[in-house]
Scaffold this motif. Structure first.
Motif, PDB file in Angstrom:
ATOM      1  N   GLY A 245     -88.534 104.098 -41.115  1.00  0.00           N
ATOM      2  CA  GLY A 245     -88.785 104.602 -39.768  1.00  0.00           C
ATOM      3  C   GLY A 245     -87.848 105.762 -39.470  1.00  0.00           C
ATOM      4  O   GLY A 245     -86.674 105.729 -39.834  1.00  0.00           O
ATOM      5  N   VAL A 246     -88.367 106.800 -38.844  1.00  0.00           N
ATOM      6  CA  VAL A 246     -87.574 107.982 -38.498  1.00  0.00           C
ATOM      7  C   VAL A 246     -87.852 108.327 -37.037  1.00  0.00           C
ATOM      8  O   VAL A 246     -89.008 108.284 -36.594  1.00  0.00           O
ATOM      9  CB  VAL A 246     -87.952 109.191 -39.381  1.00  0.00           C
ATOM     10  CG1 VAL A 246     -87.143 110.422 -38.996  1.00  0.00           C
ATOM     11  CG2 VAL A 246     -87.735 108.868 -40.845  1.00  0.00           C
ATOM     12  N   THR A 247     -86.803 108.625 -36.287  1.00  0.00           N
ATOM     13  CA  THR A 247     -86.977 109.074 -34.903  1.00  0.00           C
ATOM     14  C   THR A 247     -86.834 110.589 -34.861  1.00  0.00           C
ATOM     15  O   THR A 247     -85.800 111.139 -35.258  1.00  0.00           O
ATOM     16  CB  THR A 247     -85.930 108.428 -33.983  1.00  0.00           C
ATOM     17  OG1 THR A 247     -86.035 106.999 -34.080  1.00  0.00           O
ATOM     18  CG2 THR A 247     -86.157 108.839 -32.534  1.00  0.00           C
ATOM     19  N   LEU A 248     -87.885 111.254 -34.412  1.00  0.00           N
ATOM     20  CA  LEU A 248     -87.868 112.715 -34.310  1.00  0.00           C
ATOM     21  C   LEU A 248     -87.048 113.143 -33.095  1.00  0.00           C
ATOM     22  O   LEU A 248     -86.796 112.327 -32.190  1.00  0.00           O
ATOM     23  CB  LEU A 248     -89.302 113.242 -34.222  1.00  0.00           C
ATOM     24  CG  LEU A 248     -90.188 112.931 -35.441  1.00  0.00           C
ATOM     25  CD1 LEU A 248     -91.621 113.374 -35.199  1.00  0.00           C
ATOM     26  CD2 LEU A 248     -89.640 113.592 -36.691  1.00  0.00           C
ATOM     27  N   PRO A 249     -86.619 114.404 -33.037  1.00  0.00           N
ATOM     28  CA  PRO A 249     -85.792 114.876 -31.916  1.00  0.00           C
ATOM     29  C   PRO A 249     -86.404 114.619 -30.543  1.00  0.00           C
ATOM     30  O   PRO A 249     -85.691 114.432 -29.564  1.00  0.00           O
ATOM     31  CB  PRO A 249     -85.668 116.380 -32.187  1.00  0.00           C
ATOM     32  CG  PRO A 249     -85.809 116.501 -33.663  1.00  0.00           C
ATOM     33  CD  PRO A 249     -86.785 115.441 -34.070  1.00  0.00           C
ATOM     34  N   THR A 250     -87.740 114.570 -30.460  1.00  0.00           N
ATOM     35  CA  THR A 250     -88.401 114.330 -29.172  1.00  0.00           C
ATOM     36  C   THR A 250     -88.340 112.866 -28.766  1.00  0.00           C
ATOM     37  O   THR A 250     -88.759 112.501 -27.673  1.00  0.00           O
ATOM     38  CB  THR A 250     -89.880 114.742 -29.263  1.00  0.00           C
ATOM     39  OG1 THR A 250     -90.486 114.003 -30.328  1.00  0.00           O
ATOM     40  CG2 THR A 250     -90.026 116.222 -29.516  1.00  0.00           C
ATOM     41  N   GLY A 251     -87.852 112.005 -29.691  1.00  0.00           N
ATOM     42  CA  GLY A 251     -87.845 110.569 -29.422  1.00  0.00           C
ATOM     43  C   GLY A 251     -89.010 109.845 -30.058  1.00  0.00           C
ATOM     44  O   GLY A 251     -89.042 108.616 -30.101  1.00  0.00           O
ATOM     45  N   MET A 252     -90.000 110.623 -30.554  1.00  0.00           N
ATOM     46  CA  MET A 252     -91.142 110.003 -31.227  1.00  0.00           C
ATOM     47  C   MET A 252     -90.695 109.330 -32.513  1.00  0.00           C
ATOM     48  O   MET A 252     -89.903 109.886 -33.270  1.00  0.00           O
ATOM     49  CB  MET A 252     -92.208 111.063 -31.545  1.00  0.00           C
ATOM     50  CG  MET A 252     -93.399 110.497 -32.314  1.00  0.00           C
ATOM     51  SD  MET A 252     -94.483 111.784 -32.982  1.00  0.00           S
ATOM     52  CE  MET A 252     -95.163 112.457 -31.493  1.00  0.00           C
ATOM     53  N   LYS A 253     -91.197 108.115 -32.745  1.00  0.00           N
ATOM     54  CA  LYS A 253     -90.887 107.409 -33.981  1.00  0.00           C
ATOM     55  C   LYS A 253     -92.050 107.550 -34.957  1.00  0.00           C
ATOM     56  O   LYS A 253     -93.211 107.422 -34.561  1.00  0.00           O
ATOM     57  CB  LYS A 253     -90.607 105.936 -33.692  1.00  0.00           C
ATOM     58  CG  LYS A 253     -89.310 105.720 -32.913  1.00  0.00           C
ATOM     59  CD  LYS A 253     -89.022 104.260 -32.710  1.00  0.00           C
ATOM     60  CE  LYS A 253     -87.692 104.076 -31.956  1.00  0.00           C
ATOM     61  NZ  LYS A 253     -87.405 102.651 -31.697  1.00  0.00           N
TER      62      LYS A 253
END
Length: 425
Positions: A245-253
């Motif tokens: 799992g990765v969280t993108l800078p926008t908060g989207m996972k």
């Protein structure tokens, strides 16, 4: 103190046959380099070197002509080679005759790749898939290699070769093993389906990294996730898909998936055996095609990847980004030219997974492609809509379902692409 009982490495020599009548043949130099890298990926080998042998056409009895066989025999004796790796297909008859003429063991390209896969596979599914692929390969050779069978059975040669009955018995034994492994694989795949279904209830988009083997996928995966996936400079370093799992800078996972590297002329039984390993690619919301842009054959490698993706059934409408990796290996002129080319195409990104250059831009591009990629919808299905309801469950996008007087009220979290496919059912 050194271990005197350690088995010494097997002395191996690599030969790439350049068959001049084969119009689809790859450039011989890079092909030999890849074959040497394949050999280096298998532990326990001492690679003595390699060469290109040009052939007008393959000889059915020994692949090479008698003069070339004698010449190679002298060379192999001089270097005390114990194993010859032929970078191409070798029939059982050719293998038997060459082993006899040279006094060495011989592996063709398929056999070598199977050995590497066997050494690299880590998960239960990976191990089973390798076993099934190896049995399929062995089965084709059993059918044709009568003398080889006789040697395996300790025959004395007084009555010719083993009869059809023995060959059929060997085939049947292999078929029974394949059936047994398929049943075990079915159980493993069902477990994976349950995991996939549970992931769908926390509906994160899947981003799959694909690419030619050794393109730098695992290094990029590690850079993006902080995971410690094996990332070595060798072919087939990764054989089992790794999910993080990765969280993108926008908060989207998002779920990032690293997959086995593709390779040209991958044996058909391996493509079939490893299809399940690439399930995440088939379901991906976004595919990142990682290319070693500094490789001499980068365009041919990209074409091979595209062909295998098509063969696997990846939908043409699945969004893709091309990641031109290893720009740090280019000289300034080539680097500038590639950067300018990439700048004209929004689906191409240049970066170095090793140095981190271009990673932020790549993350931004992934975020943009996935932004609002999924939305929740509530669907009313009649009882007779069984096929459409089954399709929704197959896609692992159902987050809630309740039965009504008229049928089912189904809540899904899907992409626009899936919504469009559903509408066409």
């Amino acid at each position: 103190m050194a271990d005197d009982t350690a088995t010494p490495d097997t002395r191996a020599y690599v030969i790439h046959p350049e068959i001049l009548t084969n119009r689809d043949r790859r450039a011989a130099g890079p092909a030999l380099d890849e074959a040497l890298a394949l050999a280096a990926a298998l532990p326990g080998l001492d690679i003595l070197g390699g060469e290109i042998v040009r052939l007008p056409k393959p000889q059915p009895g020994g692949l090479f002509g008698t003069g070339k066989i004698d010449e190679l025999h002298e060379k192999l004796e001089d270097m005390e080679a114990e194993l010859v790796l032929i970078d191409g297909p070798v029939t059982p008859v050719q293998q038997r005759n060459l082993e006899k003429a040279w006094g060495v063991k011989l592996l063709d390209r398929t056999g070598l790749i199977l050995e590497i896969f066997s050494d690299r596979a880590r998960t239960r599914e990976g191990v089973l898939q390798v076993e099934m692929a190896a049995l399929s390969y062995q089965r084709t050779r059993l059918v044709r290699a009568w003398t080889h069978l006789e040697r395996q059975r300790g025959g004395l040669g007084f009555v010719g070769g083993p009869g059809e009955t023995q060959i059929e018995a060997d085939r049947r034994a292999i078929d029974e093993q394949i059936v047994r492994i398929r049943k075990q694989l079915d159980k493993v795949v069902k477990t994976r389906e349950l995991h996939r279904a549970s992931r769908a209830k926390v509906p994160f988009p899947v981003v799959a990294l694909v690419g030619y083997t050794n393109a730098g996928k695992s290094t990029l995966f590690n850079r993006l996730t902080g995971a410690e996936v094996m990332a070595k400079d060798m072919l087939f370093a990764t054989l089992d898909p790794t999910m993080r799992g990765v969280t993108l800078p926008t908060g989207m996972k998002v779920i990032l998936s690293d997959t086995v590297g593709f390779i040209s002329d991958l044996p058909t039984q391996l493509v079939a055996a490893f299809r399940a390993t690439l399930e995440e690619v088939l379901e991906a919301d976004l595919i990142l095609h990682v290319r070693d842009i500094a490789h001499a054959d980068t365009d041919e490698q990209a074409a091979d990847v595209a062909a295998i993706l098509a063969d696997l059934g990846v939908a043409e409408d699945t969004p893709q980004l091309e990641i031109w990796n290893k720009v740090d290996l280019l000289d300034a002129t080539a680097r500038e030219a590639l950067t300018n080319r990439a700048a004209r195409d929004p689906d191409i990104l240049t970066l170095s997974a090793i140095t981190g250059e271009g990673i932020d831009a790549a993350i931004a591009a992934v975020t943009e492609r996935l932004d609002d990629a999924r939305e929740t919808a509530v669907l009313g299905l009649a009882f007779e809509d069984g096929r459409r309801r089954a399709w929704l469950h197959e896609q692992s996008i159902v987050t809630d379902e309740e039965q009504t007087d008229e049928g089912f009220r189904v809540t899904v979290n899907w992409t626009a692409r899936q919504a469009d496919r559903f509408a066409k059912l």
